[in-house]
Motif scaffolding. Structure first.
Motif, PDB file in Angstrom:
ATOM      1  N   GLY A 170      52.388  35.368  41.440  1.00 30.16           N
ATOM      2  CA  GLY A 170      52.220  34.095  40.760  1.00 30.16           C
ATOM      3  C   GLY A 170      51.082  34.164  39.773  1.00 30.16           C
ATOM      4  N   GLY A 171      51.139  33.306  38.748  1.00 31.24           N
ATOM      5  CA  GLY A 171      50.082  33.249  37.754  1.00 31.24           C
ATOM      6  C   GLY A 171      49.583  31.838  37.572  1.00 31.24           C
ATOM      7  N   SER A 172      48.265  31.645  37.487  1.00 30.92           N
ATOM      8  CA  SER A 172      47.616  30.347  37.381  1.00 30.92           C
ATOM      9  C   SER A 172      47.764  29.604  38.708  1.00 30.92           C
ATOM     10  N   TYR A 173      48.194  28.342  38.695  1.00 29.69           N
ATOM     11  CA  TYR A 173      48.389  27.646  39.974  1.00 29.69           C
ATOM     12  C   TYR A 173      49.329  28.408  40.906  1.00 29.69           C
ATOM     13  N   PRO A 174      50.470  28.939  40.429  1.00 24.00           N
ATOM     14  CA  PRO A 174      51.280  29.777  41.328  1.00 24.00           C
ATOM     15  C   PRO A 174      50.533  31.022  41.822  1.00 24.00           C
ATOM     16  N   PRO A 198      43.047  29.992  40.007  1.00 23.42           N
ATOM     17  CA  PRO A 198      41.869  29.190  40.341  1.00 23.42           C
ATOM     18  C   PRO A 198      41.875  28.861  41.833  1.00 23.42           C
ATOM     19  N   LEU A 199      40.968  29.457  42.569  1.00 26.67           N
ATOM     20  CA  LEU A 199      40.959  29.309  44.025  1.00 26.67           C
ATOM     21  C   LEU A 199      39.947  28.283  44.517  1.00 26.67           C
ATOM     22  N   GLY A 418      38.276  28.037  49.313  1.00 27.60           N
ATOM     23  CA  GLY A 418      37.698  28.238  47.994  1.00 27.60           C
ATOM     24  C   GLY A 418      37.545  29.714  47.667  1.00 27.60           C
ATOM     25  N   TYR A 419      36.353  30.091  47.222  1.00 34.14           N
ATOM     26  CA  TYR A 419      36.076  31.492  46.898  1.00 34.14           C
ATOM     27  C   TYR A 419      36.017  32.374  48.148  1.00 34.14           C
ATOM     28  N   PRO A 435      39.641  30.820  30.239  1.00 28.68           N
ATOM     29  CA  PRO A 435      38.669  29.922  30.860  1.00 28.68           C
ATOM     30  C   PRO A 435      38.858  29.742  32.364  1.00 28.68           C
ATOM     31  N   TRP A 436      40.063  29.961  32.858  1.00 33.35           N
ATOM     32  CA  TRP A 436      40.317  29.757  34.283  1.00 33.35           C
ATOM     33  C   TRP A 436      39.648  30.809  35.161  1.00 33.35           C
ATOM     34  N   HIS A 437      39.192  31.902  34.572  1.00 32.40           N
ATOM     35  CA  HIS A 437      38.562  32.919  35.423  1.00 32.40           C
ATOM     36  C   HIS A 437      37.291  32.386  36.071  1.00 32.40           C
ATOM     37  N   ALA A 438      36.734  31.299  35.526  1.00 31.77           N
ATOM     38  CA  ALA A 438      35.513  30.725  36.099  1.00 31.77           C
ATOM     39  C   ALA A 438      35.738  30.176  37.508  1.00 31.77           C
ATOM     40  N   LEU A 439      36.973  29.903  37.871  1.00 29.46           N
ATOM     41  CA  LEU A 439      37.284  29.415  39.222  1.00 29.46           C
ATOM     42  C   LEU A 439      38.029  30.460  40.046  1.00 29.46           C
TER      43      LEU A 439
END
Length: 491
Positions: A170-174, A198-199, A418-419, A435-439
């Motif tokens: 999956g990519g992004s939310y998936p 993003p976790l 989370g992380y 930008p999503w790599h920040a999460l």
């Protein structure tokens, strides 16, 4: 494959919810058949399949069921091989992924059967009669994971694949779902590839725009400074109603600008910032096979416009960027009316203008994730759409208060960690431009929870088909994931 939290509804769904449609033909045992093209060659056409799914996996007294869409490709399968499950997300499942993408390269090398399951409440997978807030209570990542578990169990039994090793993609939310599927159902999924995932849920996500600044600066150090000057100039003009006529012309708005509340100005400012946010997120990703327009618009293109003195001052160049994007997506004008947006987002019909995913995904942000890309940081180029603007939408659209959003986000991190991922055989690819790599996970947690941080690439870049102009580090990242899968499938 992936979508941002604004769902690009503000661009009339031209990017996020465009997807390739393949003609329906009679169902074959392999899930696809070939048909002749005009040039005499043959291409695969993938069928829609339907799976009977439970409406509520967590209420034994709830007996209602519905039909969930999925796709199948057995072309690479070798008996006893792995089963690859591509997880659908906040938009229609795109059958183009059944004949394109890195996962199919892996399937060819590893002899995998490939399945893709559409997410409940998106695409054609309609669990309820409409999208009323009462019905949306059945839309959550937890229900989606239970859908995946039930699908895997039943399909495994029906096709003799129970003892095969299943791998989630999956990519992004998936991508988050892929990681959480392995985390919560380790007896059902052997390994996961969680790309650009993003976790960590967070109500306020100003770091998104901080990465946008850095990504623009990586192309041209002056670019984000020019964008900031332009955005600040627009904010100043919005204070004077005498300028509204000129702003309407400068940005080719569909009707004369009216600012009656802070929501009106914030909506316009977010929409125009979105031109940069979306290009940065998908910069140079090879997405054309999905039917997505605008792949030629890159960070370099935007920064070249913003740096061109012949176009006028930075504010004028900001308008030029907006017009460029409108031309690219064949928009005659820009609907900057928040009241129109509110009307469309509160339309609960499956035929409504936000039913392609906008109403559903924003609901998930209000009830699970937050992810609000606010301007509440000084280290980013935009002004005027703070967290309060984002949270008020939750109240306006679904009667969800800011306090409820905060509680829901805390519960999400409590449930998934989370992380702090405690699992094994999950790889986390991310791109530095995205930008999503920040999460996400950008450093190894353990040897069996490795990160693959790809400098110079954007959202989900490693998932898209390879091409000659790919950065060397992107090609190496794809190869590294394959080596991990080969190793894990031996265990």
């Amino acid at each position: 494959m992936a979508f941002d939290t604004r769902a690009l509804y503000v661009c009339k769904l031209n990017v996020l919810f465009i997807f390739a449609l393949f003609a329906a033909v009679e169902c074959l045992s392999k899930g696809f058949r070939s048909h002749a093209r005009d040039d005499g060659s043959r291409e695969a056409v993938f069928e829609e399949h339907w799976f009977t799914q439970k409406l509520d996996h967590f209420n034994g007294a709830e007996s209602r069921v519905w039909k969930q869409r999925y796709f199948l490709n057995e072309a690479f399968y070798k008996p006893g091989g792995p089963v690859f499950l591509m997880i659908g997300g906040e938009g229609p499942a795109n059958p183009a992924w059944m004949k394109n993408g890195t996962w199919l390269t892996y399937a060819d090398k590893l002899g995998a059967l490939c399945l893709m399951l559409e997410h409940r409440f998106y695409g054609k997978s309609h669990p309820t009669a409409d999208l009323s807030t009462n019905n949306l209570r059945f839309l959550s990542s937890r229900q989606a994971l239970a859908d995946l578990a039930h699908f895997r169990t039943v399909m495994g039994e029906a096709r003799g694949l129970t003892n095969n090793k299943w791998v989630a993609f999956g990519g992004s939310y998936p991508g988050s779902l892929a990681a959480w599927f392995r985390l919560k159902y380790p007896h059902l999924v052997h390994a996961s590839v969680a790309t650009s995932a993003p976790l960590h849920a967070t109500v306020n996500f100003p770091e998104y725009l901080e990465v946008v600044w850095r990504s623009l600066a990586s192309e041209n150090a002056q670019c984000p400074l020019l964008v900031k000057k332009a955005s600040d100039s627009l904010v100043e003009k919005l204070k004077d109603p005498e300028t509204f006529g000129n702003i309407t012309k400068d940005f080719n708005l569909c009707s004369k600008l009216q600012i009656q509340t802070e929501m009106d100005s914030a909506y316009l400012l977010e929409m125009l910032a979105g031109n940069f946010m979306d290009v940065v997120q998908y910069n140079e990703d090879n997405r054309e096979f999905e039917g997505v327009q605008g792949g030629n618009i890159t960070i370099k293109v935007l920064c070249d416009v913003m740096s061109d003195p012949s176009l006028g001052d930075p504010y004028a160049r900001y308008g030029a960027v907006a017009r460029l994007l409108m031309d690219t997506f064949s928009l005659k004008c820009l609907d900057a009316s928040f009241s129109n947006y509110l009307r469309d987002m509160t339309n609960t019909s499956w035929e409504g203008p936000a039913a392609g995913g906008g109403r559903q995904w924003v609901y998930q942000t209000c009830t699970e994730f937050g992810f609000y890309q606010s301007t509440d940081s000084p280290n980013q180029p935009f002004t005027g759409f703070p967290l309060d603007y984002q949270l008020k939408q939750c109240a306006d659209f679904y009667n969800v208060s800011a306090e409820q959003v905060a509680q829901a986000v805390a519960q999400t991190n409590e449930y998934y960690g989370g992380y702090n991922v405690k699992s094994s055989r999950i790889v986390f690819p991310n791109g530095s431009i995205d930008p999503w790599h920040a999460l996400g996970i950008t450093q190894d947690i353990t040897a069996e929870l490795p990160a693959v941080f790809i400098k110079g690439t954007a959202h989900c870049a490693n998932m898209y088909p390879a091409r000659s102009q790919d950065l060397p580090q992107l090609s190496l990242a794809r190869d590294h994931v394959l080596l991990l899968l080969q190793q894990w499938l031996k265990n």
